[in-house]
Design a protein around this motif. Structure first.
Motif, PDB file in Angstrom:
ATOM      1  N   VAL A   1       0.786  -1.385   0.051  1.00 19.66           N
ATOM      2  CA  VAL A   1       0.023  -0.097   0.123  1.00 19.66           C
ATOM      3  C   VAL A   1       0.905   1.291   0.077  1.00 19.66           C
ATOM      4  CG1 VAL A   1      -1.692   1.575   1.427  1.00 19.66           C
ATOM      5  CG2 VAL A   1      -1.998  -1.224   1.136  1.00 19.66           C
ATOM      6  N   LEU A   2       1.831   1.126   0.615  1.00 18.13           N
ATOM      7  CA  LEU A   2       2.700   2.512   0.787  1.00 18.13           C
ATOM      8  C   LEU A   2       3.832   2.654  -0.099  1.00 18.13           C
ATOM      9  CD1 LEU A   2       3.261   2.688   4.700  1.00 18.13           C
ATOM     10  CD2 LEU A   2       1.514   3.880   3.292  1.00 18.13           C
ATOM     11  N   SER A   3       3.791   1.549  -1.164  1.00 12.81           N
ATOM     12  CA  SER A   3       4.970   1.606  -2.254  1.00 12.81           C
ATOM     13  C   SER A   3       4.631   2.735  -3.090  1.00 12.81           C
ATOM     14  CB  SER A   3       5.213   0.452  -2.988  1.00 12.81           C
ATOM     15  OG  SER A   3       5.949   0.338  -3.989  1.00 12.81           O
ATOM     16  N   PRO A   4       5.799   3.681  -3.550  1.00 11.13           N
ATOM     17  CA  PRO A   4       5.574   4.390  -4.587  1.00 11.13           C
ATOM     18  C   PRO A   4       5.355   3.812  -6.056  1.00 11.13           C
ATOM     19  CG  PRO A   4       7.774   4.596  -3.962  1.00 11.13           C
ATOM     20  CD  PRO A   4       7.042   3.492  -3.264  1.00 11.13           C
ATOM     21  N   LEU A   5       5.526   2.497  -6.189  1.00 15.04           N
ATOM     22  CA  LEU A   5       5.733   2.129  -7.403  1.00 15.04           C
ATOM     23  C   LEU A   5       4.247   1.553  -8.223  1.00 15.04           C
ATOM     24  CD1 LEU A   5       8.457  -0.783  -7.107  1.00 15.04           C
ATOM     25  CD2 LEU A   5       8.615   1.582  -8.339  1.00 15.04           C
ATOM     26  N   PRO A   6       3.334   1.316  -7.604  1.00 15.72           N
ATOM     27  CA  PRO A   6       2.107   1.187  -8.264  1.00 15.72           C
ATOM     28  C   PRO A   6       1.644   2.637  -8.973  1.00 15.72           C
ATOM     29  CG  PRO A   6       1.674   0.247  -6.043  1.00 15.72           C
ATOM     30  CD  PRO A   6       3.087   0.863  -5.992  1.00 15.72           C
ATOM     31  N   PRO A   7       1.674   3.703  -8.585  1.00 13.91           N
ATOM     32  CA  PRO A   7       1.153   4.849  -9.405  1.00 13.91           C
ATOM     33  C   PRO A   7       1.881   4.964 -10.499  1.00 13.91           C
ATOM     34  CG  PRO A   7       1.177   5.516  -7.073  1.00 13.91           C
ATOM     35  CD  PRO A   7       1.621   4.150  -7.264  1.00 13.91           C
ATOM     36  N   VAL A   8       3.303   4.935 -10.555  1.00  6.15           N
ATOM     37  CA  VAL A   8       4.129   5.112 -11.457  1.00  6.15           C
ATOM     38  C   VAL A   8       3.911   3.840 -12.789  1.00  6.15           C
ATOM     39  CG1 VAL A   8       6.375   4.996 -12.372  1.00  6.15           C
ATOM     40  CG2 VAL A   8       5.981   6.023 -10.165  1.00  6.15           C
ATOM     41  N   LEU A   9       3.729   2.648 -12.236  1.00  7.08           N
ATOM     42  CA  LEU A   9       3.743   1.494 -13.307  1.00  7.08           C
ATOM     43  C   LEU A   9       2.246   1.658 -13.818  1.00  7.08           C
ATOM     44  CD1 LEU A   9       5.303  -1.445 -10.999  1.00  7.08           C
ATOM     45  CD2 LEU A   9       6.547  -0.124 -13.021  1.00  7.08           C
ATOM     46  N   VAL A  10       1.295   1.911 -13.098  1.00 11.49           N
ATOM     47  CA  VAL A  10      -0.126   1.966 -13.690  1.00 11.49           C
ATOM     48  C   VAL A  10       0.103   3.019 -14.886  1.00 11.49           C
ATOM     49  CG1 VAL A  10      -2.446   2.826 -13.190  1.00 11.49           C
ATOM     50  CG2 VAL A  10      -1.333   1.079 -11.686  1.00 11.49           C
ATOM     51  N   ALA A  11       0.706   4.104 -14.437  1.00  9.77           N
ATOM     52  CA  ALA A  11       0.703   5.141 -15.668  1.00  9.77           C
ATOM     53  C   ALA A  11       1.633   4.770 -16.922  1.00  9.77           C
ATOM     54  CB  ALA A  11       1.399   6.425 -14.865  1.00  9.77           C
ATOM     55  N   ALA A  12       2.547   3.985 -16.759  1.00  8.23           N
ATOM     56  CA  ALA A  12       3.186   3.387 -17.773  1.00  8.23           C
ATOM     57  C   ALA A  12       2.496   2.433 -18.415  1.00  8.23           C
ATOM     58  CB  ALA A  12       4.526   2.648 -17.236  1.00  8.23           C
ATOM     59  N   LEU A  13       1.700   1.416 -17.858  1.00  7.85           N
ATOM     60  CA  LEU A  13       1.049   0.661 -18.481  1.00  7.85           C
ATOM     61  C   LEU A  13      -0.246   1.301 -19.179  1.00  7.85           C
ATOM     62  CD1 LEU A  13       0.907  -1.999 -15.816  1.00  7.85           C
ATOM     63  CD2 LEU A  13       1.979  -2.185 -17.852  1.00  7.85           C
ATOM     64  N   VAL A  14      -0.903   2.482 -18.747  1.00 11.35           N
ATOM     65  CA  VAL A  14      -1.855   3.140 -19.497  1.00 11.35           C
ATOM     66  C   VAL A  14      -1.239   4.070 -20.638  1.00 11.35           C
ATOM     67  CG1 VAL A  14      -3.236   5.001 -19.287  1.00 11.35           C
ATOM     68  CG2 VAL A  14      -3.121   3.707 -17.583  1.00 11.35           C
ATOM     69  N   SER A  15      -0.060   4.575 -20.546  1.00 13.05           N
ATOM     70  CA  SER A  15       0.762   5.263 -21.578  1.00 13.05           C
ATOM     71  C   SER A  15       1.262   4.249 -22.892  1.00 13.05           C
ATOM     72  CB  SER A  15       1.869   5.842 -21.046  1.00 13.05           C
ATOM     73  OG  SER A  15       1.579   7.087 -20.048  1.00 13.05           O
ATOM     74  N   LEU A  16       1.582   3.114 -22.246  1.00 14.67           N
ATOM     75  CA  LEU A  16       2.202   2.334 -23.475  1.00 14.67           C
ATOM     76  C   LEU A  16       1.278   1.864 -24.531  1.00 14.67           C
ATOM     77  CD1 LEU A  16       4.352   0.244 -24.445  1.00 14.67           C
ATOM     78  CD2 LEU A  16       3.734  -1.279 -22.762  1.00 14.67           C
ATOM     79  N   PRO A  17      -0.180   1.391 -24.413  1.00 16.62           N
ATOM     80  CA  PRO A  17      -0.667   1.202 -25.610  1.00 16.62           C
ATOM     81  C   PRO A  17      -1.063   2.254 -26.279  1.00 16.62           C
ATOM     82  CG  PRO A  17      -1.898   0.829 -23.588  1.00 16.62           C
ATOM     83  CD  PRO A  17      -0.788   1.007 -23.093  1.00 16.62           C
ATOM     84  N   ILE A  18      -1.224   3.273 -25.755  1.00 14.21           N
ATOM     85  CA  ILE A  18      -1.565   4.588 -26.675  1.00 14.21           C
ATOM     86  C   ILE A  18      -0.325   5.135 -27.467  1.00 14.21           C
ATOM     87  CG2 ILE A  18      -2.228   7.181 -26.281  1.00 14.21           C
ATOM     88  CD1 ILE A  18      -3.433   6.485 -23.552  1.00 14.21           C
ATOM     89  N   MET A  19       0.680   5.227 -26.867  1.00 13.96           N
ATOM     90  CA  MET A  19       1.799   5.399 -27.691  1.00 13.96           C
ATOM     91  C   MET A  19       2.196   4.283 -28.867  1.00 13.96           C
ATOM     92  SD  MET A  19       3.017   8.235 -26.741  1.00 13.96           S
ATOM     93  CE  MET A  19       4.563   8.590 -27.451  1.00 13.96           C
ATOM     94  N   LEU A  20       2.136   3.110 -28.408  1.00 10.29           N
ATOM     95  CA  LEU A  20       2.433   1.940 -29.152  1.00 10.29           C
ATOM     96  C   LEU A  20       1.434   1.937 -30.336  1.00 10.29           C
ATOM     97  CD1 LEU A  20       4.053  -0.447 -29.570  1.00 10.29           C
ATOM     98  CD2 LEU A  20       2.855  -2.005 -28.229  1.00 10.29           C
ATOM     99  N   SER A  21       0.069   2.048 -30.129  1.00  6.04           N
ATOM    100  CA  SER A  21      -0.888   2.238 -31.199  1.00  6.04           C
ATOM    101  C   SER A  21      -0.678   3.151 -32.104  1.00  6.04           C
ATOM    102  CB  SER A  21      -2.344   2.070 -30.717  1.00  6.04           C
ATOM    103  OG  SER A  21      -2.758   1.236 -30.014  1.00  6.04           O
ATOM    104  N   ALA A  22      -0.184   4.408 -31.826  1.00  2.00           N
ATOM    105  CA  ALA A  22      -0.035   5.564 -32.779  1.00  2.00           C
ATOM    106  C   ALA A  22       1.321   5.180 -33.566  1.00  2.00           C
ATOM    107  CB  ALA A  22       0.151   6.584 -31.811  1.00  2.00           C
ATOM    108  N   LEU A  23       2.266   4.537 -32.819  1.00  2.00           N
ATOM    109  CA  LEU A  23       3.685   4.160 -33.528  1.00  2.00           C
ATOM    110  C   LEU A  23       3.465   3.095 -34.397  1.00  2.00           C
ATOM    111  CD1 LEU A  23       6.562   4.644 -33.652  1.00  2.00           C
ATOM    112  CD2 LEU A  23       6.906   3.044 -31.645  1.00  2.00           C
ATOM    113  N   LEU A  24       2.833   2.089 -34.151  1.00  2.00           N
ATOM    114  CA  LEU A  24       2.530   0.948 -35.108  1.00  2.00           C
ATOM    115  C   LEU A  24       1.626   1.478 -36.311  1.00  2.00           C
ATOM    116  CD1 LEU A  24       1.789  -2.181 -32.952  1.00  2.00           C
ATOM    117  CD2 LEU A  24       3.792  -1.297 -33.548  1.00  2.00           C
ATOM    118  N   ALA A  25       0.600   2.224 -36.171  1.00  2.00           N
ATOM    119  CA  ALA A  25      -0.104   2.946 -37.308  1.00  2.00           C
ATOM    120  C   ALA A  25       0.749   3.591 -38.171  1.00  2.00           C
ATOM    121  CB  ALA A  25      -1.354   3.610 -36.770  1.00  2.00           C
ATOM    122  N   GLY A  26       1.673   4.412 -37.492  1.00  2.00           N
ATOM    123  CA  GLY A  26       2.707   5.282 -38.448  1.00  2.00           C
ATOM    124  C   GLY A  26       3.612   4.399 -39.106  1.00  2.00           C
TER     125      GLY A  26
END
Length: 200
Positions: free
Chosen positions: A61-86
């Protein structure tokens, strides 16, 4: 507020870096393309709520990692989808030019393909960072030692709606300021760069 922004920005950068790495793998051949597309589909299919709960259970519960990793896992498919389409719609002449100049696969990707996709990636980055900021708050609410999400959850547990609304407004103000003052200007700058003669 600064803590939430730092976590979401770090997660966004991790997600963007992973997307760029997977994009390079995507250029390796048909099998690699199918693998990366399948992975992207899986990432898009998993709910943010599931990611948040699993990461809080794994790191505590007190780890700083979950918010960082969740943000990464949300950003990854958005960036990857645009990159693959390009990459799928890249001008074949650009690939031919790289081959004539003797570019390796890495040089083709970093020196030819990515610069030509810069406006696309800038637009996707704007959406991804906004999503990362919103979603990292969810992870902070489930388990975090600080940040906007933590404050919202705290006031909710105290049955204090004014505190919840106040921190919600802080989040909205932060997102609007970040988008208008930073992300929108960066996107416009990359589009102007791509429009210059001989660029893109």
């Amino acid at each position: 507020m600064v803590l939430t922004l730092a976590r979401s920005s770090t997660g966004f950068m991790l997600g963007a870096a992973a997307a760029l790495g997977l994009g390079f793998l995507y250029t390796a051949g048909p099998l690699a393309r199918e693998t990366v597309r399948a992975l992207n589909t899986v990432l898009q299919s998993v709910s943010v709520l599931v990611w948040s709960l699993v990461l809080v259970m794994l790191f505590g519960v007190l780890s700083p990692l979950p918010p960082v990793l969740v943000a990464a896992l949300v950003s990854l498919p958005i960036m990857l989808s645009a990159l693959l389409a390009g990459l799928d719609s890249v001008n074949p002449r650009l690939v031919e030019l790289a081959a004539i100049l003797g570019a390796s696969r890495r040089q083709l990707y970093t020196d030819f393909l990515l610069p030509s996709l810069l406006p696309v990636l800038a637009g996707a980055g704007r959406a991804a960072l906004g999503a990362a900021l919103r979603i990292s708050v969810v992870a902070e609410a489930f388990g975090g030692s600080g940040g906007i999400g933590y404050m919202i959850a705290t006031y909710y547990s105290l049955a204090e709606p004014r505190g919840v609304f106040a921190w919600g407004l802080v989040l909205v103000a932060l997102m609007v300021a970040l988008d208008k003052l930073v992300l929108e200007r960066l996107e416009e700058r990359t589009r102007r760069w791509a429009a210059l003669p001989g660029q893109g």
